[in-house]
Design a protein around this motif. Structure first.
Motif, mmCIF file in Angstrom:
data_model
loop_
_atom_site.group_PDB
_atom_site.id
_atom_site.type_symbol
_atom_site.label_atom_id
_atom_site.label_comp_id
_atom_site.label_asym_id
_atom_site.label_seq_id
_atom_site.Cartn_x
_atom_site.Cartn_y
_atom_site.Cartn_z
ATOM 1 N N THR A 1 2.489 -0.213 -3.032
ATOM 2 C CA THR A 1 2.603 0.029 -1.471
ATOM 3 C C THR A 1 4.154 -0.183 -1.550
ATOM 4 O O THR A 1 4.666 -1.262 -2.016
ATOM 5 N N ASP A 2 4.849 0.736 -0.723
ATOM 6 C CA ASP A 2 6.202 0.259 -0.491
ATOM 7 C C ASP A 2 6.346 -0.456 0.786
ATOM 8 O O ASP A 2 6.219 0.200 1.854
ATOM 9 N N TRP A 3 6.441 -1.674 0.748
ATOM 10 C CA TRP A 3 6.184 -2.472 1.705
ATOM 11 C C TRP A 3 7.617 -2.489 2.805
ATOM 12 O O TRP A 3 7.305 -2.527 3.928
ATOM 13 N N ALA A 4 8.736 -2.132 2.025
ATOM 14 C CA ALA A 4 9.917 -1.953 2.894
ATOM 15 C C ALA A 4 10.092 -0.819 3.554
ATOM 16 O O ALA A 4 10.566 -0.774 4.678
ATOM 17 N N ASP A 5 9.121 0.317 3.396
ATOM 18 C CA ASP A 5 8.995 1.397 4.143
ATOM 19 C C ASP A 5 7.557 1.805 4.377
ATOM 20 O O ASP A 5 7.076 2.906 4.453
ATOM 21 N N PRO B 1 -0.365 3.469 3.359
ATOM 22 C CA PRO B 1 -0.477 2.684 4.559
ATOM 23 C C PRO B 1 -1.638 2.871 5.335
ATOM 24 O O PRO B 1 -2.602 1.772 5.726
ATOM 25 N N LEU B 2 -2.181 4.093 5.287
ATOM 26 C CA LEU B 2 -3.733 4.417 5.943
ATOM 27 C C LEU B 2 -4.660 3.868 5.247
ATOM 28 O O LEU B 2 -5.630 3.697 5.874
ATOM 29 N N LEU B 3 -4.609 3.894 3.989
ATOM 30 C CA LEU B 3 -5.657 3.166 2.978
ATOM 31 C C LEU B 3 -5.574 1.740 3.303
ATOM 32 O O LEU B 3 -6.808 1.016 3.382
ATOM 33 N N TRP B 4 -4.544 1.240 3.629
ATOM 34 C CA TRP B 4 -4.715 -0.360 3.960
ATOM 35 C C TRP B 4 -5.352 -0.655 5.277
ATOM 36 O O TRP B 4 -6.311 -1.400 5.438
ATOM 37 N N ILE B 5 -5.373 0.285 6.385
ATOM 38 C CA ILE B 5 -5.792 0.254 7.431
ATOM 39 C C ILE B 5 -7.202 0.515 7.321
ATOM 40 O O ILE B 5 -7.984 -0.262 7.991
ATOM 41 N N PHE B 6 -7.519 1.504 6.612
ATOM 42 C CA PHE B 6 -8.963 1.686 6.433
ATOM 43 C C PHE B 6 -9.800 0.428 5.879
ATOM 44 O O PHE B 6 -10.770 0.115 6.495
#
Length: 265
Positions: free
Chosen positions: A39-43, A237-242
């Motif tokens: 995951t690109d945490w900076a973006d 990002p959507l996978l983390w929210i899932f």
């Protein structure tokens, strides 16, 4: 000497069990560790439509699980307590939705509930369209989740001793009172596991929903759309929210069921 050897053997077996357990645990979680580093945490940002997909999955998954529990609990109890010749046929039929590949099951649902089918035309005349609509989305999730709940609920009911139900009946309670006051509390942990499993299956259902209800897009379909249209970075990002929205409910249900069961004893 014999006792000492037996103790060492038990300690060795316990150590081996722990190592195997840790190995399996690491094997299962390794891909999620890769997700963290990929995951690109900076973006970290959402693509267009991601928030709508989150709302869609949360709302319709909740409705689908509720309907699956309301419809599946009586069937699970009937299968657990009923005895008749040819019961194995029903058991085999119940396995069909589990054995059918999700994409194939979605095609079958479209053939049965589609607007050009006899059943679908009846619903269409009533203003209910079961393709690419909210009802179609919920229908697809029910077919994906309900069989898992029924199997778990049936096992939970089968684990309740019949003697306790019979004692309740001899004390003057009718069948319905016995179910609510004896059977249901004793089967709570298994039923909670079934609800949690149904929730996870409904939230994560992709194949059936893709065919029956591409719109409105829930999280699984939106993940696929993001991958196709934007690229892999739009998936994370959507996978983390899932995970954040899907995991807490089954954990809370399991903990609550265990605490309530411990309070009974």
């Amino acid at each position: 000497m014999t006792a000492r050897r037996g103790k060492k053997r038990r300690e060795g077996n316990a150590w081996l069990s722990r190592v195997l357990a840790v190995g399996v645990f690491v094997f299962l979680l390794a891909p999620f560790a890769a997700l963290f580093f990929a995951t690109d945490w900076a973006d970290f940002h959402f693509a267009q439509g991601d928030l709508g997909a989150i709302r869609t999955s949360l709302l319709y998954s909740g409705l689908a699980v509720l309907l699956a529990v309301l419809a599946g609990t009586p069937l699970a109890w009937w299968l657990a307590r009923g005895h008749w010749r040819g019961k194995w046929v029903l058991d085999a039929l119940l396995m069909l939705p589990l054995l059918t590949p999700p994409l194939a099951l979605g095609i079958l649902l479209s053939s049965f509930y589609g607007p050009y089918s006899p059943v679908g035309s009846v619903f269409s005349q009533a203003g209910i369209y079961l393709t690419n609509t909210a009802p179609a989305f919920i229908l697809a999730q029910i077919y994906g989740a309900m069989p898992y709940y029924i199997i778990a609920a049936r096992a939970a009911f089968e684990g309740v001793p019949r003697e306790l139900e019979q004692i309740s009946r001899t004390l003057g309670r009718n069948r319905l009172q016995t179910f609510w006051q004896v059977t249901l509390p004793l089967a709570r942990i298994g039923l909670s596991a079934g609800v949690a499993l149904a929730w996870v299956r409904a939230m994560g259902e992709f194949g059936i929903v893709l065919i029956v209800a591409y719109f409105p897009q829930g999280i699984p379909v939106k993940l696929w759309v993001n991958l196709q249209d934007i690229g892999l970075d739009a998936v994370y990002p959507l996978l983390w929210i899932f995970f954040l929205v899907a995991v807490p409910l089954p954990l809370w249900i399991g903990l609550r069921a265990r605490r309530q069961t411990q309070a009974l004893f």
